[in-house]
Design a protein around this motif. Sequence first.
Motif, PDB file in Angstrom:
ATOM      1  N   TYR A  73       0.830  -1.206   0.000  1.00 23.18           N
ATOM      2  CA  TYR A  73       0.000   0.000   0.000  1.00 23.18           C
ATOM      3  C   TYR A  73       0.866   1.258   0.000  1.00 23.18           C
ATOM      4  O   TYR A  73       0.644   2.178  -0.798  1.00 23.18           O
ATOM      5  CB  TYR A  73      -0.948  -0.008   1.200  1.00 23.18           C
ATOM      6  CG  TYR A  73      -1.840   1.191   1.237  1.00 23.18           C
ATOM      7  CD1 TYR A  73      -2.921   1.300   0.362  1.00 23.18           C
ATOM      8  CD2 TYR A  73      -1.598   2.241   2.114  1.00 23.18           C
ATOM      9  CE1 TYR A  73      -3.745   2.416   0.366  1.00 23.18           C
ATOM     10  CE2 TYR A  73      -2.412   3.351   2.126  1.00 23.18           C
ATOM     11  CZ  TYR A  73      -3.479   3.444   1.252  1.00 23.18           C
ATOM     12  OH  TYR A  73      -4.279   4.559   1.254  1.00 23.18           O
ATOM     13  N   LEU A  74       1.854   1.315   0.879  1.00 19.86           N
ATOM     14  CA  LEU A  74       2.726   2.484   0.946  1.00 19.86           C
ATOM     15  C   LEU A  74       3.465   2.693  -0.379  1.00 19.86           C
ATOM     16  O   LEU A  74       3.602   3.822  -0.849  1.00 19.86           O
ATOM     17  CB  LEU A  74       3.715   2.353   2.103  1.00 19.86           C
ATOM     18  CG  LEU A  74       3.098   2.338   3.509  1.00 19.86           C
ATOM     19  CD1 LEU A  74       4.177   2.083   4.558  1.00 19.86           C
ATOM     20  CD2 LEU A  74       2.318   3.609   3.801  1.00 19.86           C
ATOM     21  N   HIS A  75       3.929   1.618  -0.988  1.00 21.88           N
ATOM     22  CA  HIS A  75       4.590   1.715  -2.292  1.00 21.88           C
ATOM     23  C   HIS A  75       3.635   2.296  -3.334  1.00 21.88           C
ATOM     24  O   HIS A  75       3.993   3.240  -4.063  1.00 21.88           O
ATOM     25  CB  HIS A  75       5.079   0.338  -2.737  1.00 21.88           C
ATOM     26  CG  HIS A  75       5.442   0.276  -4.188  1.00 21.88           C
ATOM     27  ND1 HIS A  75       6.602   0.834  -4.682  1.00 21.88           N
ATOM     28  CD2 HIS A  75       4.778  -0.236  -5.248  1.00 21.88           C
ATOM     29  CE1 HIS A  75       6.643   0.646  -5.995  1.00 21.88           C
ATOM     30  NE2 HIS A  75       5.542  -0.002  -6.360  1.00 21.88           N
ATOM     31  N   LEU A  76       2.446   1.746  -3.404  1.00 20.37           N
ATOM     32  CA  LEU A  76       1.483   2.206  -4.404  1.00 20.37           C
ATOM     33  C   LEU A  76       1.075   3.662  -4.167  1.00 20.37           C
ATOM     34  O   LEU A  76       0.890   4.418  -5.126  1.00 20.37           O
ATOM     35  CB  LEU A  76       0.257   1.291  -4.422  1.00 20.37           C
ATOM     36  CG  LEU A  76       0.532  -0.125  -4.940  1.00 20.37           C
ATOM     37  CD1 LEU A  76      -0.666  -1.039  -4.680  1.00 20.37           C
ATOM     38  CD2 LEU A  76       0.900  -0.100  -6.416  1.00 20.37           C
ATOM     39  N   ASN A  83       0.165  10.961  -0.335  1.00 23.99           N
ATOM     40  CA  ASN A  83       1.126  11.138   0.744  1.00 23.99           C
ATOM     41  C   ASN A  83       0.538  10.591   2.045  1.00 23.99           C
ATOM     42  O   ASN A  83      -0.314  11.215   2.669  1.00 23.99           O
ATOM     43  CB  ASN A  83       1.477  12.625   0.884  1.00 23.99           C
ATOM     44  CG  ASN A  83       2.582  12.850   1.898  1.00 23.99           C
ATOM     45  OD1 ASN A  83       3.274  11.928   2.300  1.00 23.99           O
ATOM     46  ND2 ASN A  83       2.733  14.096   2.320  1.00 23.99           N
ATOM     47  N   VAL A  84       1.018   9.415   2.464  1.00 28.24           N
ATOM     48  CA  VAL A  84       0.564   8.792   3.706  1.00 28.24           C
ATOM     49  C   VAL A  84       1.401   9.335   4.850  1.00 28.24           C
ATOM     50  O   VAL A  84       2.631   9.302   4.812  1.00 28.24           O
ATOM     51  CB  VAL A  84       0.682   7.255   3.639  1.00 28.24           C
ATOM     52  CG1 VAL A  84       0.295   6.624   4.970  1.00 28.24           C
ATOM     53  CG2 VAL A  84      -0.174   6.700   2.508  1.00 28.24           C
ATOM     54  N   LEU A  85       0.724   9.832   5.878  1.00 24.18           N
ATOM     55  CA  LEU A  85       1.404  10.379   7.057  1.00 24.18           C
ATOM     56  C   LEU A  85       1.427   9.399   8.220  1.00 24.18           C
ATOM     57  O   LEU A  85       2.326   9.458   9.068  1.00 24.18           O
ATOM     58  CB  LEU A  85       0.727  11.678   7.484  1.00 24.18           C
ATOM     59  CG  LEU A  85       0.664  12.780   6.425  1.00 24.18           C
ATOM     60  CD1 LEU A  85      -0.128  13.967   6.944  1.00 24.18           C
ATOM     61  CD2 LEU A  85       2.068  13.193   6.008  1.00 24.18           C
ATOM     62  N   ASP A 132      -5.673  -2.577  -4.834  1.00 22.42           N
ATOM     63  CA  ASP A 132      -4.474  -2.895  -5.615  1.00 22.42           C
ATOM     64  C   ASP A 132      -3.407  -3.558  -4.735  1.00 22.42           C
ATOM     65  O   ASP A 132      -2.754  -4.513  -5.156  1.00 22.42           O
ATOM     66  CB  ASP A 132      -3.906  -1.639  -6.264  1.00 22.42           C
ATOM     67  CG  ASP A 132      -4.866  -1.023  -7.280  1.00 22.42           C
ATOM     68  OD1 ASP A 132      -5.822  -1.713  -7.709  1.00 22.42           O
ATOM     69  OD2 ASP A 132      -4.661   0.149  -7.636  1.00 22.42           O
ATOM     70  N   ALA A 133      -3.236  -3.054  -3.516  1.00 25.84           N
ATOM     71  CA  ALA A 133      -2.254  -3.629  -2.597  1.00 25.84           C
ATOM     72  C   ALA A 133      -2.619  -5.079  -2.275  1.00 25.84           C
ATOM     73  O   ALA A 133      -1.745  -5.951  -2.223  1.00 25.84           O
ATOM     74  CB  ALA A 133      -2.170  -2.798  -1.317  1.00 25.84           C
TER      75      ALA A 133
END
Length: 156
Positions: A73-76, A83-85, A132-133
């Motif tokens: 998820y973070l990669h995608l 921008n994931v915080l 997607d993840a």
Amino acid sequence: MKEHQYEVQVTWTGNKGNGTSSYTAYTRDFNVEAPSKATLAGSADPAFRGDPQRWNPEDMLVASLSACHKLWYLHLCAVNGVNVLAYVDRPIGRMVEGDTHGKGRFTHVLLRPQVTISTGSDREVALRLHKDAHLECFVANSVNFPVECAAVMTVA
């Protein structure tokens, strides 16, 4: 096709002096080790005479599914401009004993990530990327039970 290999050492540490001379003569404790990594202290689930303060295989399976999903998820998100915080997951795995073959098995895992994204990130894209993840997750693609995701999204 690319192949990866993972090798660990699992060492039983529960011999109290008499080995497995009886069901109660030993503990279920073990260590999981790999070069240059912290040792994981493991045991059986407390329902099976394990130490509740140690990781059991069932905990590790649920954690592995969660971690794999998070990493994809973070990669995608990174490659799609989201921008994931912050990201915290509290997954729940369900295992049953005594299925139709008299065996125990996992029947379901529910991932429950709480994700905070920055203002300006597309909330709908961020939610869609969980699907997607899931499709990319190596661990989820390796199990024979449903893994679902019920994400909660917050915009900072």
